[in-house]
Design a protein around this motif. Structure first.
Motif, mmCIF file in Angstrom:
data_model
loop_
_atom_site.group_PDB
_atom_site.id
_atom_site.type_symbol
_atom_site.label_atom_id
_atom_site.label_comp_id
_atom_site.label_asym_id
_atom_site.label_seq_id
_atom_site.Cartn_x
_atom_site.Cartn_y
_atom_site.Cartn_z
ATOM 1 N N ARG A 146 7.330 -2.736 -10.936
ATOM 2 C CA ARG A 146 6.842 -1.439 -10.469
ATOM 3 C C ARG A 146 6.666 -1.473 -8.961
ATOM 4 N NH1 ARG A 146 1.951 -1.284 -8.583
ATOM 5 N NH2 ARG A 146 0.456 -2.936 -9.016
ATOM 6 N N SER A 170 1.652 0.046 -4.934
ATOM 7 C CA SER A 170 0.902 1.289 -4.751
ATOM 8 C C SER A 170 0.082 1.245 -3.457
ATOM 9 C CB SER A 170 -0.042 1.488 -5.939
ATOM 10 O OG SER A 170 -1.087 0.522 -5.907
ATOM 11 N N TYR A 194 8.215 0.014 -2.715
ATOM 12 C CA TYR A 194 6.913 0.616 -2.482
ATOM 13 C C TYR A 194 6.950 2.115 -2.771
ATOM 14 C CZ TYR A 194 6.448 -3.743 0.067
ATOM 15 O OH TYR A 194 6.445 -5.074 0.391
ATOM 16 N N ALA A 195 5.858 2.622 -3.300
ATOM 17 C CA ALA A 195 5.710 4.060 -3.426
ATOM 18 C C ALA A 195 5.661 4.675 -2.023
ATOM 19 C CB ALA A 195 4.429 4.395 -4.197
ATOM 20 N N ALA A 251 2.433 4.488 -0.393
ATOM 21 C CA ALA A 251 2.073 3.121 -0.022
ATOM 22 C C ALA A 251 2.626 2.781 1.355
ATOM 23 C CB ALA A 251 2.598 2.138 -1.061
#
Length: 233
Positions: A165, A168, A194-195, A198
């Motif tokens: 994932r 965040s 990375y989001a 983020a």
């Protein structure tokens, strides 16, 4: 030419031809752990950070660094630790090179990646990259990170996130706060990126972000990371 030795699995008695990998010293010379041909390999039943690294001295410049302990996977499922000559010491216990002074440091060679197949490979790639940046005493961080594995050296605290994932904003903020409490620079390595928010948090806090590709080469993804690479610690 890389050294190859026959290695017999103690669990199933299958024999393998193992070629020890080499890693680049800061002087550019290839360094490989010297294999012990007289000792039998052992089966790894429990991994610890200290056991996964071995002290090896470069024969060209005399610099001693920590490199991954040689091991290989047998088709029977056993992980074999290949014995090496010399004492194994935990990271962060580097002594001075022979003669009591600092070894001469030629211009830094290009970073040589280590292919990433497992989470352990991701941690190894990040540790080698930090050393390439100039942080010699890379070790496992004392504090556990909320996600991934923490690495520490004098003046820096890094987080390696090998999960699937994207990292965040909270992951970045937690690393920054922990590093701030230790008066250290924070660096984040992620296998899945990375989001967007983020990245925004990292830019605001000045946290260098790197993405680990499967070749093992960390890629800077924000300005603080570009600046860190340019500075070379």
């Amino acid at each position: 030419m890389p050294e190859s030795v026959p290695v017999r699995c103690p669990a199933c008695r299958r024999e393998h031809l193992y070629t020890v990998p080499s890693y680049p010293c800061a002087c550019g010379a290839p360094v490989a752990p010297p294999l012990n041909r007289l000792s039998e390999p052992s089966v790894v039943t429990h991994r610890t950070w200290d056991d996964d690294w071995v002290a090896v001295r470069c024969t060209l410049c005399g610099r001693e660094d920590q490199w991954p302990q040689p091991d290989l996977g047998c088709p029977c499922g056993a992980i074999l630790r290949v014995p090496v000559n010399g004492a194994v010491r935990p990271l962060g216990e580097d002594g001075p090179p022979p003669g009591g002074g600092e070894a001469p440091m030629p211009p830094r060679a290009a970073f040589q990646p280590v292919a990433i197949r497992t989470a352990r490979d991701a941690v190894t790639a990040a540790a080698l990259y930090l050393r390439w940046l100039g942080y010699r005493d890379v070790r496992r961080a004392d504090r556990r990170q909320p996600n991934g594995i923490g690495l520490a050296a004098r003046g820096v605290l890094a987080q390696v996130d090998p999960t699937v994932r994207p990292a965040s904003p909270r992951d970045v903020e937690c690393l920054w706060l922990t590093a701030l409490s230790e008066s250290a620079r924070s660096v984040y390595f992620s296998l899945s990126g990375y989001a967007d928010d983020a990245r925004g948090v990292a830019d605001r806090l000045g946290v260098p972000l790197f993405v680990l590709d499967l070749s093992g080469t960390p890629q800077p993804v924000n300005s603080p990371a570009d600046e860190l690479v340019a500075d070379r610690a």
